[in-house]
Design a protein around this motif. Structure first.
Motif, PDB file in Angstrom:
ATOM      1  N   LYS A   1       0.808  -1.224   0.000  1.00 14.81           N
ATOM      2  CA  LYS A   1       0.000   0.000   0.000  1.00 14.81           C
ATOM      3  C   LYS A   1       0.839   1.271   0.000  1.00 14.81           C
ATOM      4  O   LYS A   1       0.293   2.376  -0.064  1.00 14.81           O
ATOM      5  CB  LYS A   1      -0.921   0.001   1.222  1.00 14.81           C
ATOM      6  CG  LYS A   1      -1.977  -1.098   1.196  1.00 14.81           C
ATOM      7  CD  LYS A   1      -2.813  -1.075   2.461  1.00 14.81           C
ATOM      8  CE  LYS A   1      -3.841  -2.202   2.453  1.00 14.81           C
ATOM      9  NZ  LYS A   1      -4.642  -2.222   3.702  1.00 14.81           N
ATOM     10  N   ARG A   2       2.167   1.149   0.078  1.00 13.61           N
ATOM     11  CA  ARG A   2       3.010   2.331   0.089  1.00 13.61           C
ATOM     12  C   ARG A   2       2.862   3.126  -1.201  1.00 13.61           C
ATOM     13  O   ARG A   2       2.651   2.571  -2.277  1.00 13.61           O
ATOM     14  CB  ARG A   2       4.474   1.928   0.281  1.00 13.61           C
ATOM     15  CG  ARG A   2       4.800   1.406   1.675  1.00 13.61           C
ATOM     16  CD  ARG A   2       6.267   1.018   1.767  1.00 13.61           C
ATOM     17  NE  ARG A   2       6.561  -0.128   0.921  1.00 13.61           N
ATOM     18  CZ  ARG A   2       7.796  -0.524   0.628  1.00 13.61           C
ATOM     19  NH1 ARG A   2       8.831   0.155   1.096  1.00 13.61           N
ATOM     20  NH2 ARG A   2       7.985  -1.579  -0.137  1.00 13.61           N
ATOM     21  N   ALA A   3       2.977   4.438  -1.077  1.00 11.40           N
ATOM     22  CA  ALA A   3       2.829   5.315  -2.239  1.00 11.40           C
ATOM     23  C   ALA A   3       4.028   5.158  -3.174  1.00 11.40           C
ATOM     24  O   ALA A   3       5.129   4.790  -2.753  1.00 11.40           O
ATOM     25  CB  ALA A   3       2.699   6.765  -1.784  1.00 11.40           C
ATOM     26  N   ALA A   4       3.790   5.457  -4.446  1.00 12.67           N
ATOM     27  CA  ALA A   4       4.857   5.385  -5.437  1.00 12.67           C
ATOM     28  C   ALA A   4       5.950   6.404  -5.118  1.00 12.67           C
ATOM     29  O   ALA A   4       5.696   7.454  -4.527  1.00 12.67           O
ATOM     30  CB  ALA A   4       4.298   5.636  -6.828  1.00 12.67           C
ATOM     31  N   THR A   5       7.168   6.054  -5.516  1.00 15.96           N
ATOM     32  CA  THR A   5       8.323   6.925  -5.308  1.00 15.96           C
ATOM     33  C   THR A   5       9.032   7.114  -6.649  1.00 15.96           C
ATOM     34  O   THR A   5       8.773   6.373  -7.612  1.00 15.96           O
ATOM     35  CB  THR A   5       9.303   6.306  -4.296  1.00 15.96           C
ATOM     36  OG1 THR A   5       9.820   5.075  -4.851  1.00 15.96           O
ATOM     37  CG2 THR A   5       8.606   6.012  -2.972  1.00 15.96           C
ATOM     38  N   PRO A   6       9.951   8.086  -6.745  1.00 13.85           N
ATOM     39  CA  PRO A   6      10.701   8.239  -7.996  1.00 13.85           C
ATOM     40  C   PRO A   6      11.462   6.967  -8.381  1.00 13.85           C
ATOM     41  O   PRO A   6      11.605   6.659  -9.567  1.00 13.85           O
ATOM     42  CB  PRO A   6      11.663   9.397  -7.678  1.00 13.85           C
ATOM     43  CG  PRO A   6      10.953  10.195  -6.640  1.00 13.85           C
ATOM     44  CD  PRO A   6      10.221   9.195  -5.802  1.00 13.85           C
ATOM     45  N   GLN A   7      11.936   6.227  -7.390  1.00 16.41           N
ATOM     46  CA  GLN A   7      12.645   4.991  -7.682  1.00 16.41           C
ATOM     47  C   GLN A   7      11.700   3.866  -8.087  1.00 16.41           C
ATOM     48  O   GLN A   7      12.070   2.974  -8.859  1.00 16.41           O
ATOM     49  CB  GLN A   7      13.466   4.567  -6.464  1.00 16.41           C
ATOM     50  CG  GLN A   7      14.392   3.384  -6.744  1.00 16.41           C
ATOM     51  CD  GLN A   7      15.262   3.035  -5.548  1.00 16.41           C
ATOM     52  OE1 GLN A   7      15.071   3.573  -4.462  1.00 16.41           O
ATOM     53  NE2 GLN A   7      16.225   2.145  -5.741  1.00 16.41           N
ATOM     54  N   HIS A   8      10.480   3.879  -7.578  1.00 12.58           N
ATOM     55  CA  HIS A   8       9.456   2.887  -7.925  1.00 12.58           C
ATOM     56  C   HIS A   8       8.198   3.633  -8.371  1.00 12.58           C
ATOM     57  O   HIS A   8       7.215   3.729  -7.630  1.00 12.58           O
ATOM     58  CB  HIS A   8       9.150   1.975  -6.725  1.00 12.58           C
ATOM     59  CG  HIS A   8      10.331   1.181  -6.258  1.00 12.58           C
ATOM     60  ND1 HIS A   8      11.193   1.628  -5.275  1.00 12.58           N
ATOM     61  CD2 HIS A   8      10.811  -0.029  -6.656  1.00 12.58           C
ATOM     62  CE1 HIS A   8      12.137   0.727  -5.079  1.00 12.58           C
ATOM     63  NE2 HIS A   8      11.933  -0.286  -5.902  1.00 12.58           N
ATOM     64  N   PRO A   9       8.224   4.186  -9.584  1.00 10.94           N
ATOM     65  CA  PRO A   9       7.138   5.063 -10.037  1.00 10.94           C
ATOM     66  C   PRO A   9       5.792   4.366 -10.197  1.00 10.94           C
ATOM     67  O   PRO A   9       4.753   5.030 -10.208  1.00 10.94           O
ATOM     68  CB  PRO A   9       7.651   5.593 -11.379  1.00 10.94           C
ATOM     69  CG  PRO A   9       8.652   4.576 -11.841  1.00 10.94           C
ATOM     70  CD  PRO A   9       9.284   4.053 -10.590  1.00 10.94           C
ATOM     71  N   PHE A  10       5.792   3.053 -10.335  1.00 11.58           N
ATOM     72  CA  PHE A  10       4.527   2.327 -10.464  1.00 11.58           C
ATOM     73  C   PHE A  10       4.052   1.743  -9.137  1.00 11.58           C
ATOM     74  O   PHE A  10       3.127   0.932  -9.111  1.00 11.58           O
ATOM     75  CB  PHE A  10       4.659   1.205 -11.507  1.00 11.58           C
ATOM     76  CG  PHE A  10       4.809   1.718 -12.907  1.00 11.58           C
ATOM     77  CD1 PHE A  10       3.758   2.339 -13.561  1.00 11.58           C
ATOM     78  CD2 PHE A  10       6.013   1.590 -13.573  1.00 11.58           C
ATOM     79  CE1 PHE A  10       3.901   2.812 -14.857  1.00 11.58           C
ATOM     80  CE2 PHE A  10       6.177   2.063 -14.860  1.00 11.58           C
ATOM     81  CZ  PHE A  10       5.109   2.686 -15.509  1.00 11.58           C
TER      82      PHE A  10
END
Length: 331
Positions: free
Chosen positions: A61-70
């Motif tokens: 459920k964690r929000a997307a990050t620049p490293q994991h954009p999806f």
């Protein structure tokens, strides 16, 4: 599968397995039964597996990050795969080892003979309630699919994992009851080893099935045929798109689908008209398939000649190379 449905089934299985594991360990300490020890370790492994599934659901459920954009939706698949490894190694292989050890060093159950049978019967009852909860939650999304197809095609891994674990636990308890019962009836401890061996083979088989199905999800699966058909209808059900040149779909997680398509649009439209049409198509896709949350649509002008040549668009046949380098539209 709804996330709430999967969580409910996992918690029911977790509570049942903790209680069963404690009672089995007590029975093993009182009787020294190999089948009881194998079943105790099996229940401990299952309890740990349910904990892993809950952890995977929370981390996904964690929000997307620049490293994991999806986003982190596929983390649920990773933890389900770990569950298969744990079930194989801790549950299945330990039971096979214990069966081997007991077969060459057999001893009957001479004290507290009523304990293992009583514990196993109680465990079967408790496990049946957990299995019933998993079946009830699965039926809400299974529809008319067979159970085999549901397990093979489900995109959310939690319910298939819990279903197979609970099924394996019930069958394993029957095997343990068989081994203990025959040991009590004959006084031959090798029957206890046979029960442990049957449990081990069962758990290894279930773990292999889970690993194969989860590996497919980790590699990336596309939308189901009915979802693809709904998306195609949504794309072409309007004047904005003449046809779909090609389309690909990919599950980013159990409840998030990516759609990427090159679409043929009418010629001589302005960029504003094309953008407005794409927005309308995206809205129709999300209405038809709500889990299609990531959508990429590339507008192009369809050419039958280019399609036969394998490019599928007019740009590569109608636009000179110098124009393409100059950055004119078409590719």
């Amino acid at each position: 599968m709804s996330a709430n449905g999967g969580t409910k089934a996992i918690i029911a299985a977790l509570l049942a397995n903790i209680g069963i594991a404690v009672t089995k360990f007590i029975a093993f300490l009182l009787t020294g039964s190999s089948s009881m020890l194998a079943e105790s370790i099996h229940s401990v492994a299952d309890s740990g597996n349910q904990g892993l599934l809950l952890l995977g659901g929370r981390r996904a459920k964690r929000a997307a990050t620049p490293q994991h954009p999806f986003g982190y939706g596929r983390e649920r698949y990773i933890y389900a795969f770990i569950v298969a490894i744990v079930l194989f190694s801790v549950g299945g292989l330990f039971a096979l080892y214990e069966a081997y050890h007991k077969f060459f060093d057999p001893h009957g159950i001479t004290e507290h003979q009523w304990v293992p049978v009583t514990v196993l019967v109680i465990a079967i009852i408790m496990e049946s309630f957990s299995f019933r909860t998993a079946i009830k939650e699965s039926n809400q999304t299974r529809g008319k699919q067979s159970w085999v197809r549901f397990i093979r095609r489900a995109k959310a891994p939690e319910l298939p994992v819990v279903l197979l674990e609970d099924f394996g636990a019930l069958v394993g308890l029957v095997f343990a009851l068989f081994g203990v019962g025959m040991t009590l009836a004959t006084g031959n401890g090798r029957w206890d080893a046979v029960g442990s061996g049957m449990i081990g083979v069962l758990l290894v088989a279930i773990a292999i099935v889970l690993a194969i199905e989860t590996k497919s999800l980790l590699l990336g699966e596309g939308a189901e045929s009915h979802e693809v058909a709904a998306i195609e209808r949504a794309v072409t059900d309007g004047p904005e798109v003449e046809r779909i040149i090609h389309m690909k779909t990919l599950y980013l997680g159990p409840e998030e689908l990516m759609v990427a398509a090159k679409i043929g649009v009418p010629a001589c439209e302005t960029a504003e008209e094309v953008a407005r049409g794409i927005n309308a198509v995206e809205a129709r896709i999300r209405a038809a398939v709500p889990i299609a949350r990531v959508i990429y649509l590339e507008p192009d002008i369809y050419s039958a000649a280019a399609d036969r040549a394998g490019t599928g668009s007019a740009a590569h046949t109608a636009v000179p190379e110098s124009d393409e380098v100059a950055g004119r539209p078409g590719s």
